[in-house]
Design an enzyme around this catalytic site. Structure first.
Site, PDB file in Angstrom:
ATOM      1  N   PRO A  34     -19.428  42.015  30.837  1.00  0.00           N
ATOM      2  CA  PRO A  34     -18.936  42.763  29.681  1.00  0.00           C
ATOM      3  C   PRO A  34     -17.515  42.339  29.311  1.00  0.00           C
ATOM      4  CG  PRO A  34     -18.866  44.137  31.623  1.00  0.00           C
ATOM      5  CD  PRO A  34     -19.453  42.831  32.057  1.00  0.00           C
TER       6      PRO A  34
ATOM      7  N   ASP B 259     -12.859  40.297  31.664  1.00  0.00           N
ATOM      8  CA  ASP B 259     -13.979  41.071  32.209  1.00  0.00           C
ATOM      9  C   ASP B 259     -13.550  42.537  32.292  1.00  0.00           C
ATOM     10  OD1 ASP B 259     -15.861  42.319  33.767  1.00  0.00           O
ATOM     11  OD2 ASP B 259     -16.013  40.664  35.230  1.00  0.00           O
ATOM     12  N   HIS B 260     -14.192  43.385  31.495  1.00  0.00           N
ATOM     13  CA  HIS B 260     -13.723  44.765  31.410  1.00  0.00           C
ATOM     14  C   HIS B 260     -13.969  45.569  32.679  1.00  0.00           C
ATOM     15  CE1 HIS B 260     -12.397  48.473  29.641  1.00  0.00           C
ATOM     16  NE2 HIS B 260     -12.228  47.912  28.459  1.00  0.00           N
ATOM     17  N   ARG B 261     -14.814  45.053  33.566  1.00  0.00           N
ATOM     18  CA  ARG B 261     -15.030  45.774  34.824  1.00  0.00           C
ATOM     19  C   ARG B 261     -13.770  45.730  35.690  1.00  0.00           C
ATOM     20  NH1 ARG B 261     -20.243  42.363  36.487  1.00  0.00           N
ATOM     21  NH2 ARG B 261     -18.729  40.791  35.821  1.00  0.00           N
ATOM     22  N   VAL B 262     -12.952  44.739  35.452  1.00  0.00           N
ATOM     23  CA  VAL B 262     -11.769  44.545  36.292  1.00  0.00           C
ATOM     24  C   VAL B 262     -10.484  44.788  35.494  1.00  0.00           C
ATOM     25  CG1 VAL B 262     -10.512  42.857  37.682  1.00  0.00           C
ATOM     26  CG2 VAL B 262     -13.007  42.814  37.641  1.00  0.00           C
TER      27      VAL B 262
END
Lengths: 216, 452
Positions: free
Chosen positions: B253, B423-426
């Protein structure tokens, strides 16, 4: 953080210069070839000898070295002529600067700091002089520095006068600085043993370079 | 093929170094990794090694002389036959300066040298002057020899290309580079084109203000194709690897955040350090790495077990391969290396990546990636996130742009757009924004800090 480990060698006897030089070169080569991942710190003392850097000016040697009555070695380090003898702590740092900072000026300044911290521990005020690498107590020189480097792996290091016969320096112009007077730790603290100072030097090498000593 | 030996930077603050000793004589065979000369700065000596097998053809600065960092001090050739032609073009100087000879003569008489006769420390000064004089003399000799006599033209690859494109006769161009080497600017000057130095980008092509003619010729040459019309050409191994990497980003994402950075100061700084061999890529990599020091989150990446924070900040930089695909050579911990050394490392990496000689460790250990299309005049683009990392920064060209200022006035400033893909998870929007803000501040206000 990168795990920096160093082998520590602290011989009890007084060492011959050329033997230790060979050992340093062996370690430097091993690190360059990737056979050794540890650095090397050697803390000891030498039998009387004179050494001069590759760029050194032979005018500064005031004795006849043709006869080589005095041991004179031309060595692969920077700097001018200097003198080693019992009672003077010699420290060699074979370091892979790729694990620290690829900057020889940085490395020289770190070494000066180690010496200053050590002196400070014994309540002696040491300082640096701009343009004159080394450590000074007022206008007298107490420690000399000279480094060689190949592919960012260093060789040689510094010498700190503890309780040695300073008259040996009269045969040379120390570090090529005319009128340069030498001093030693025992002029401030007559009772200090080289052993005690070595212990503190080791401690400050450890903290200044943020490394761990291991046995080989 | 001849290769230059440069005065290396032994430290970030060093501007010039002294040649202590040439360990090889002109004509001597040298092996890759063999020490050729010794350079000294302060109390530290450094062995300078040859990067290839060959012969030392010319020594341009004698032992005892001082040369600025990045200056060509010697030339190595690959075959014995080339030695003569190089020597003809570059007057080899005596290996030992007269100054040192005097020392040696004195050496023999050293018994007579008493404390009295050794001069004071002040003698350093006149000595330096002498050395400088000598250097100037050497330079003028070499200059003269390249300007009139030689049939062989010494020019940078970029200058040669520009000359061919613009129909400039290189033998009539006066070079402004080291030892009369013809630079791209000299060709443009000879052609009568504006000499606004195209300032961004790596290697072969100019960026910044691209005049149409040059831009056109670039498109002509770069618009390459790996097959003929009607054909289907199989992917090569590298292309397949890139495809796989790019496809894996579809499962990530990603979001993008952009920033406009004013480059006037950077531009000036680059002009200053360029002559010492500093490349724009090295400057940008260092700026990014320095900023990442304060933004570890942007250097982190996703893993099954959680957010992974790497040990170090390694900047990977995309380099297009001529036969398709791309590779990302890595500058390891650039914030710890001075700019001169870093530029040299980068040039070496690019050279070896083009000849496919990189070790896996040299292209797979990036923790943050840069992609720079500034050299093509691109005004903005976004990049695809490489697997295993958290972010990539797309850098476009710096272009004169009309800027509306806070006080309502309007001005024209050079502005470069950068675009972060993360990376939007990070990495969250705020992390990315804070990183870009600090990066912009560094580039706009204190590019000088990037030297160390």
């Amino acid at each position: 953080m990168i795990d920096r480990t160093s082998i520590l060698k602290q011989p009890n006897k007084i060492s011959y210069f050329n033997e230790v030089l060979k050992m340093q070169e062996y370690y430097q080569k091993s690190i360059i070839q990737g056979d050794l991942s540890h650095d090397l710190v050697w803390i000891g003392e030498h039998q009387l000898c004179y050494t001069i850097g590759r760029g050194g000016n032979y005018k500064n040697i005031l004795f006849s070295f043709n006869q080589n009555k005095f041991n004179l070695y031309k060595v692969n380090r920077g700097g001018e002529v200097t003198c080693h003898m019992p009672g003077q702590i010699v420290v060699y740092l074979v370091f892979n600067l790729k694990n620290y900072k690829k900057d020889l000026n940085w490395f020289l300044r770190k070494i000066e700091q180690i010496i200053i911290n050590t002196l400070n521990y014994f309540e002696i005020k040491g300082s640096t002089k701009r343009g004159y690498t080394g450590v000074w107590c007022d206008d007298k020189k107490i420690a000399s520095i000279g480094i060689g480097c190949k592919r960012w792996v260093t060789i040689h290091g510094f010498a700190l006068n503890i309780d040695c016969d300073l008259s040996n320096f009269n045969k040379i112009v120390p570090c090529g600085i005319e009128g340069c007077l030498m001093t030693k730790v025992s002029e401030f603290h007559p009772n200090l043993e080289t052993f005690d100072v070595k212990r503190i030097v080791k401690k400050f090498i450890e903290s200044e370079f943020n490394l761990n000593f291991v046995s080989e | 093929m001849s290769h230059e030996i440069f005065m290396p930077a032994l430290s970030s603050t060093m501007t010039e170094g002294k040649i202590v000793e040439w360990l090889k004589n002109p004509g001597d065979k040298v092996e890759r990794g063999e020490s050729v000369l010794v350079v000294e700065s302060d109390k530290a000596d450094m062995d300078v090694e040859s990067f290839q097998d060959g012969y030392l053809a010319a020594v341009l600065m004698p032992a005892g002389s001082t040369a600025p960092v990045g200056e060509t001090i010697g030339i190595i050739v690959e075959t014995e036959d080339e030695i003569l032609s190089v020597q003809k073009n570059n007057k080899t100087v005596k290996i030992q300066s007269d100054e040192n000879k005097k020392d040696i003569q004195l050496e023999n008489k050293s018994e007579e040298v008493s404390v009295k006769s050794v001069k004071t420390a002040k003698r350093e000064e006149p000595k330096n002057n002498k050395v400088e004089e000598k250097i100037i003399k050497n330079e003028s000799q070499i200059d003269a020899s390249t300007a009139n006599s030689s049939s062989r033209v010494i020019a940078s690859p970029k200058a040669k290309k520009l000359a061919a494109q613009n129909g400039v006769d290189l033998t009539k161009v006066r070079g402004s580079g080291p030892h009369g080497r013809i630079q791209a600017e000299d060709v443009l000057k000879a052609k009568g084109q504006p000499t606004a130095v195209p300032w961004i980008g790596e290697g072969d092509y100019s960026a910044g203000i691209i005049n149409n003619q040059v831009a056109k010729s670039i498109t002509k040459e770069i618009g390459n194709s790996f097959g003929k019309p009607g054909e289907t050409v199989q992917f090569n191994t590298l292309q397949k690897a890139v495809n796989k990497n790019m496809e894996s980003s579809l499962g990530v994402p990603c979001f993008r955040v952009g920033y406009s950075i004013k480059t006037q100061n950077l531009d000036n700084f680059y002009k200053k350090v360029k002559q010492n061999g500093v490349t724009m890529t090295a400057i940008l990599a260092k700026a990014v790495a320095k900023t990442l020091n304060n933004h570890p989150q942007v250097n982190a990446s996703f893993s099954e077990n959680g957010i992974k924070y790497p040990d170090s900040i390694n900047i990977a930089i995309a380099v297009a391969m001529e036969d398709g695909g791309l590779i990302t050579p890595v500058l390891k911990d650039p914030s710890k290396t001075d700019l001169f050394e870093l530029s040299r490392e980068w040039k070496d990496l690019v050279k070896r990546s083009r000849s496919k000689q990189l070790d896996p460790d040299e292209y797979s250990t990036g923790t943050f990636t840069l992609s720079n299309l500034g050299m093509f005049g691109v005004d903005r683009f976004d990049a695809i996130l490489p697997p295993g990392t958290g972010a990539i920064l797309a850098i476009a060209a710096s272009k004169p742009t009309v800027v509306a200022n806070d006080n309502g006035s309007i001005s024209v400033e050079k502005v470069m757009q950068v675009n972060l893909t993360a990376d939007h998870r990070v990495i969250y929007g705020a992390d990315g924004a804070a990183f870009l803000k600090e990066l912009a501040d560094l580039i706009e206000n204190s590019p000088d800090e990037l030297v160390t």
